[in-house]
Design a protein around this motif. Sequence first.
Motif, PDB file in Angstrom:
ATOM      1  N   ALA A 209     -93.070 -22.560   3.759  1.00  0.00           N
ATOM      2  CA  ALA A 209     -93.631 -21.292   4.227  1.00  0.00           C
ATOM      3  C   ALA A 209     -93.429 -21.127   5.731  1.00  0.00           C
ATOM      4  CB  ALA A 209     -95.110 -21.214   3.873  1.00  0.00           C
ATOM      5  N   LYS A 210     -93.673 -22.183   6.500  1.00  0.00           N
ATOM      6  CA  LYS A 210     -93.464 -22.115   7.954  1.00  0.00           C
ATOM      7  C   LYS A 210     -91.992 -21.899   8.285  1.00  0.00           C
ATOM      8  CE  LYS A 210     -97.349 -24.819   9.642  1.00  0.00           C
ATOM      9  NZ  LYS A 210     -97.750 -25.946  10.476  1.00  0.00           N
ATOM     10  N   PHE A 211     -91.112 -22.587   7.555  1.00  0.00           N
ATOM     11  CA  PHE A 211     -89.671 -22.454   7.793  1.00  0.00           C
ATOM     12  C   PHE A 211     -89.220 -21.017   7.534  1.00  0.00           C
ATOM     13  CE2 PHE A 211     -85.324 -22.573   6.047  1.00  0.00           C
ATOM     14  CZ  PHE A 211     -84.659 -23.027   7.177  1.00  0.00           C
ATOM     15  N   ILE A 212     -89.666 -20.429   6.426  1.00  0.00           N
ATOM     16  CA  ILE A 212     -89.276 -19.052   6.091  1.00  0.00           C
ATOM     17  C   ILE A 212     -89.834 -18.080   7.114  1.00  0.00           C
ATOM     18  CG2 ILE A 212     -89.643 -17.210   4.406  1.00  0.00           C
ATOM     19  CD1 ILE A 212     -89.402 -19.376   2.228  1.00  0.00           C
ATOM     20  N   ALA A 213     -91.096 -18.270   7.529  1.00  0.00           N
ATOM     21  CA  ALA A 213     -91.710 -17.372   8.505  1.00  0.00           C
ATOM     22  C   ALA A 213     -90.996 -17.432   9.857  1.00  0.00           C
ATOM     23  CB  ALA A 213     -93.185 -17.712   8.672  1.00  0.00           C
ATOM     24  N   LYS A 214     -90.472 -18.593  10.223  1.00  0.00           N
ATOM     25  CA  LYS A 214     -89.725 -18.720  11.481  1.00  0.00           C
ATOM     26  C   LYS A 214     -88.294 -18.223  11.337  1.00  0.00           C
ATOM     27  CE  LYS A 214     -92.323 -22.632  13.291  1.00  0.00           C
ATOM     28  NZ  LYS A 214     -92.271 -24.046  13.660  1.00  0.00           N
ATOM     29  N   LEU A 215     -87.709 -18.422  10.163  1.00  0.00           N
ATOM     30  CA  LEU A 215     -86.306 -18.070   9.938  1.00  0.00           C
ATOM     31  C   LEU A 215     -86.094 -16.561   9.879  1.00  0.00           C
ATOM     32  CD1 LEU A 215     -83.425 -19.137   9.221  1.00  0.00           C
ATOM     33  CD2 LEU A 215     -84.123 -18.959   6.831  1.00  0.00           C
ATOM     34  N   ILE A 216     -86.962 -15.853   9.172  1.00  0.00           N
ATOM     35  CA  ILE A 216     -86.814 -14.402   9.006  1.00  0.00           C
ATOM     36  C   ILE A 216     -87.618 -13.719  10.104  1.00  0.00           C
ATOM     37  CG2 ILE A 216     -87.158 -12.461   7.442  1.00  0.00           C
ATOM     38  CD1 ILE A 216     -87.020 -14.516   5.130  1.00  0.00           C
TER      39      ILE A 216
ATOM     40  N   GLY B 223     -89.918  -9.189   1.898  1.00  0.00           N
ATOM     41  CA  GLY B 223     -90.902  -9.590   0.890  1.00  0.00           C
ATOM     42  C   GLY B 223     -91.110 -11.090   0.851  1.00  0.00           C
ATOM     43  N   LEU B 224     -90.024 -11.848   0.985  1.00  0.00           N
ATOM     44  CA  LEU B 224     -90.118 -13.306   1.008  1.00  0.00           C
ATOM     45  C   LEU B 224     -90.911 -13.777   2.221  1.00  0.00           C
ATOM     46  CD1 LEU B 224     -89.314 -16.027  -0.206  1.00  0.00           C
ATOM     47  CD2 LEU B 224     -87.179 -15.877   1.099  1.00  0.00           C
ATOM     48  N   ARG B 225     -90.660 -13.183   3.370  1.00  0.00           N
ATOM     49  CA  ARG B 225     -91.405 -13.533   4.586  1.00  0.00           C
ATOM     50  C   ARG B 225     -92.880 -13.201   4.416  1.00  0.00           C
ATOM     51  NH1 ARG B 225     -93.203 -12.009   9.683  1.00  0.00           N
ATOM     52  NH2 ARG B 225     -92.590 -13.475  11.302  1.00  0.00           N
ATOM     53  N   PHE B 226     -93.160 -12.053   3.813  1.00  0.00           N
ATOM     54  CA  PHE B 226     -94.544 -11.655   3.582  1.00  0.00           C
ATOM     55  C   PHE B 226     -95.252 -12.639   2.657  1.00  0.00           C
ATOM     56  CE2 PHE B 226     -97.698  -9.201   1.147  1.00  0.00           C
ATOM     57  CZ  PHE B 226     -98.521  -8.807   2.183  1.00  0.00           C
ATOM     58  N   ARG B 227     -94.580 -13.069   1.595  1.00  0.00           N
ATOM     59  CA  ARG B 227     -95.186 -14.039   0.681  1.00  0.00           C
ATOM     60  C   ARG B 227     -95.443 -15.373   1.384  1.00  0.00           C
ATOM     61  NH1 ARG B 227     -91.315 -11.823  -2.664  1.00  0.00           N
ATOM     62  NH2 ARG B 227     -90.036 -13.707  -2.706  1.00  0.00           N
ATOM     63  N   ALA B 228     -94.536 -15.775   2.272  1.00  0.00           N
ATOM     64  CA  ALA B 228     -94.723 -17.019   3.021  1.00  0.00           C
ATOM     65  C   ALA B 228     -95.925 -16.905   3.960  1.00  0.00           C
ATOM     66  CB  ALA B 228     -93.460 -17.354   3.814  1.00  0.00           C
ATOM     67  N   LEU B 229     -96.051 -15.784   4.646  1.00  0.00           N
ATOM     68  CA  LEU B 229     -97.194 -15.592   5.543  1.00  0.00           C
ATOM     69  C   LEU B 229     -98.502 -15.514   4.760  1.00  0.00           C
ATOM     70  CD1 LEU B 229     -95.681 -13.034   8.089  1.00  0.00           C
ATOM     71  CD2 LEU B 229     -96.149 -15.465   8.464  1.00  0.00           C
ATOM     72  N   CYS B 230     -98.483 -14.864   3.611  1.00  0.00           N
ATOM     73  CA  CYS B 230     -99.687 -14.796   2.772  1.00  0.00           C
ATOM     74  C   CYS B 230    -100.097 -16.183   2.298  1.00  0.00           C
ATOM     75  CB  CYS B 230     -99.460 -13.872   1.574  1.00  0.00           C
ATOM     76  SG  CYS B 230     -99.433 -12.136   2.014  1.00  0.00           S
ATOM     77  N   TYR B 231     -99.129 -17.016   1.956  1.00  0.00           N
ATOM     78  CA  TYR B 231     -99.440 -18.382   1.535  1.00  0.00           C
ATOM     79  C   TYR B 231    -100.098 -19.154   2.681  1.00  0.00           C
ATOM     80  CZ  TYR B 231     -98.926 -23.205   0.043  1.00  0.00           C
ATOM     81  OH  TYR B 231     -99.184 -24.510  -0.281  1.00  0.00           O
ATOM     82  N   LEU B 232     -99.535 -19.004   3.878  1.00  0.00           N
ATOM     83  CA  LEU B 232    -100.095 -19.715   5.026  1.00  0.00           C
ATOM     84  C   LEU B 232    -101.539 -19.289   5.303  1.00  0.00           C
ATOM     85  CD1 LEU B 232     -97.040 -19.775   7.453  1.00  0.00           C
ATOM     86  CD2 LEU B 232     -98.066 -21.718   6.265  1.00  0.00           C
TER      87      LEU B 232
END
Length: 112
Positions: free
Chosen positions: A49-56, A91-100
């Motif tokens: 989740a952190k990786f996706i949030a930083k990547l996108i 959407g993927l970034r949003f799901r990662a942030l929601c998980y965090l």
Amino acid sequence: MITTNSQPIILPTLISPIGENYQTSNKSDLLQPIRQWLDEIQIHNRKLAKFIAKLIPAQCPFERDIMFLGRKVAHIPPICKLNPLYDQLVGLRFRALCYLVDQCGEDIQSYC
């Protein structure tokens, strides 16, 4: 032929109304499997989740104001929406942030 205010307007025969011969559903979408794969990714790992949030990125990195002598002379608009996978990546970034936030209880202000 269309009649408006009692005056006929003749349309060329090459113009057909939308719906009669409009065939966008027959076009094959080569990116559909990738879109579907991105939409189905579920986040169950804090590191991922952190990786996706930083990547996108949160906003388009290409949008710029061009300044000259303290004045804005041009603006480069965001072009990220031209990316055919833009909605899926956001959407993927949003799901990662929601998980965090929901599962890990983290503050996500540093990702915004």
